[in-house]
Design a protein around this motif. Structure first.
Motif, mmCIF file in Angstrom:
data_model
loop_
_atom_site.group_PDB
_atom_site.id
_atom_site.type_symbol
_atom_site.label_atom_id
_atom_site.label_comp_id
_atom_site.label_asym_id
_atom_site.label_seq_id
_atom_site.Cartn_x
_atom_site.Cartn_y
_atom_site.Cartn_z
ATOM 1 N N VAL A 13 0.860 -1.180 0.000
ATOM 2 C CA VAL A 13 0.000 0.000 0.000
ATOM 3 C C VAL A 13 0.899 1.234 0.000
ATOM 4 N N LEU A 14 0.730 2.066 -1.014
ATOM 5 C CA LEU A 14 1.521 3.282 -1.182
ATOM 6 C C LEU A 14 0.628 4.485 -0.909
ATOM 7 N N LEU A 15 1.105 5.381 -0.085
ATOM 8 C CA LEU A 15 0.308 6.558 0.249
ATOM 9 C C LEU A 15 1.077 7.809 -0.157
ATOM 10 N N THR A 16 0.429 8.627 -0.973
ATOM 11 C CA THR A 16 0.987 9.913 -1.371
ATOM 12 C C THR A 16 -0.146 10.939 -1.334
ATOM 13 N N HIS A 17 0.172 12.190 -1.609
ATOM 14 C CA HIS A 17 -0.838 13.245 -1.516
ATOM 15 C C HIS A 17 -1.823 13.198 -2.669
ATOM 16 N N ASP A 18 -3.008 13.734 -2.421
ATOM 17 C CA ASP A 18 -3.982 13.879 -3.488
ATOM 18 C C ASP A 18 -3.818 15.255 -4.116
ATOM 19 N N GLY A 19 -4.736 15.606 -4.999
ATOM 20 C CA GLY A 19 -4.660 16.899 -5.675
ATOM 21 C C GLY A 19 -3.603 16.903 -6.760
ATOM 22 N N LYS A 20 -3.007 18.061 -6.960
ATOM 23 C CA LYS A 20 -2.008 18.237 -8.011
ATOM 24 C C LYS A 20 -0.832 17.279 -7.821
ATOM 25 N N PHE A 21 -0.349 16.717 -8.909
ATOM 26 C CA PHE A 21 0.798 15.813 -8.829
ATOM 27 C C PHE A 21 1.918 16.312 -9.729
ATOM 28 N N HIS A 22 3.124 15.805 -9.472
ATOM 29 C CA HIS A 22 4.321 16.185 -10.213
ATOM 30 C C HIS A 22 5.077 14.930 -10.635
ATOM 31 N N ALA A 23 6.129 15.135 -11.380
ATOM 32 C CA ALA A 23 6.934 14.007 -11.852
ATOM 33 C C ALA A 23 7.557 13.235 -10.694
ATOM 34 N N ASP A 24 7.889 13.905 -9.598
ATOM 35 C CA ASP A 24 8.576 13.190 -8.518
ATOM 36 C C ASP A 24 7.683 12.147 -7.859
ATOM 37 N N ASP A 25 6.399 12.447 -7.605
ATOM 38 C CA ASP A 25 5.539 11.440 -6.992
ATOM 39 C C ASP A 25 5.102 10.383 -8.011
ATOM 40 N N VAL A 26 4.945 10.775 -9.271
ATOM 41 C CA VAL A 26 4.627 9.795 -10.321
ATOM 42 C C VAL A 26 5.787 8.811 -10.483
ATOM 43 N N MET A 27 7.008 9.321 -10.595
ATOM 44 C CA MET A 27 8.174 8.446 -10.794
ATOM 45 C C MET A 27 8.498 7.621 -9.548
ATOM 46 N N ALA A 28 8.282 8.176 -8.362
ATOM 47 C CA ALA A 28 8.488 7.402 -7.130
ATOM 48 C C ALA A 28 7.543 6.210 -7.110
ATOM 49 N N THR A 29 6.298 6.429 -7.523
ATOM 50 C CA THR A 29 5.320 5.341 -7.599
ATOM 51 C C THR A 29 5.765 4.302 -8.619
ATOM 52 N N ALA A 30 6.312 4.760 -9.742
ATOM 53 C CA ALA A 30 6.795 3.838 -10.778
ATOM 54 C C ALA A 30 7.933 2.963 -10.253
ATOM 55 N N ARG A 44 -4.301 8.140 -2.415
ATOM 56 C CA ARG A 44 -3.927 9.552 -2.534
ATOM 57 C C ARG A 44 -4.819 10.352 -1.598
ATOM 58 N N THR A 45 -4.226 10.933 -0.564
ATOM 59 C CA THR A 45 -4.973 11.700 0.432
ATOM 60 C C THR A 45 -4.025 12.650 1.150
ATOM 61 N N ARG A 46 -4.598 13.588 1.871
ATOM 62 C CA ARG A 46 -3.809 14.463 2.744
ATOM 63 C C ARG A 46 -4.271 14.309 4.193
ATOM 64 N N GLU A 47 -5.186 13.400 4.427
ATOM 65 C CA GLU A 47 -5.772 13.230 5.748
ATOM 66 C C GLU A 47 -5.070 12.142 6.548
ATOM 67 N N ASP A 48 -4.665 12.458 7.755
ATOM 68 C CA ASP A 48 -4.172 11.482 8.724
ATOM 69 C C ASP A 48 -3.182 10.485 8.100
#
Length: 195
Positions: A13-30, A44-48
């Motif tokens: 399970v990978l957790l990253t922020h929601d909303g706008k995304f950039h190459a760094d979070d896309v590539m980290a997921t890859a 993808r969330t910003r809560e807790d």
């Protein structure tokens, strides 16, 4: 229920922020998708963020603690800096800790220097890649990712577009890895012949 299913299916399970995304979070997921052979579920969330039971938390949470799989660079002072001064963004942090599961040390270093470092530099505003001659920003992978972000940031559509880019980035990163394996092998061959 989802966490139980993740364990049964052997998914991370990978957790990253929601909303706008950039190459760094896309590539980290890859990277993590390649390491775990696609057996991932992305939240993808910003809560807790620290209590979601995720295996990895990245680009969110204001913590860089590899022992606990926290890989954020947004805290005061950043997360870490390369010897040449370029700060790490999330892609670089994930690559630094998991890239060696995909490639050997020489290939890992070459990919970091020529690909990962540039994406990180743009993400942390270390370098903008502005062309004086063209009077424009270079079209970078991060700029392409930004073009995929829906204007209204509607959550379902944003998630869908993020995952489309992750699928592309995973294939792209696989191609980069193969190209750099060949490139490093060629360097080694030339060096051996030269010596």
């Amino acid at each position: 229920m989802d966490m139980l299913l993740d364990k049964i299916l052997g998914r991370k399970v990978l957790l990253t922020h929601d909303g706008k995304f950039h190459a760094d979070d896309v590539m980290a997921t890859a990277v993590l998708s390649l390491v775990y052979k696609g057996k991932i579920r992305v939240i993808r969330t910003r809560e807790d963020v620290h209590n979601k039971g995720a295996d990895f938390v990245y680009d969110i949470g204001h913590k860089y603690d590899p022992a606990k799989n926290y890989f954020d660079h947004h805290q005061t002072g950043g997360a870490d800096t390369r010897p040449d001064g370029v700060p790490y963004a999330t892609f670089g942090l994930i690559w630094k800790h998991f890239g060696l599961q995909l490639v050997d040390e020489k290939v890992h270093k070459a990919i970091d220097e020529e690909i990962v470092r540039l994406i990180d530099a743009e993400d942390v505003a270390y370098d903008s890649f502005y062309s004086e001659k063209l009077k424009a920003e270079a079209v970078s992978f991060d700029a392409m990712c930004s073009d995929f972000v829906p204007i209204d940031l509607e959550p379902k559509e944003t998630y869908k577009r993020f995952m489309i880019l992750v699928e592309f980035a995973t294939k792209y990163l696989s191609a980069i890895i193969q190209r750099y394996k060949n490139k490093v092998a060629d360097w080694d061959y030339v060096e051996k012949k030269y010596n």
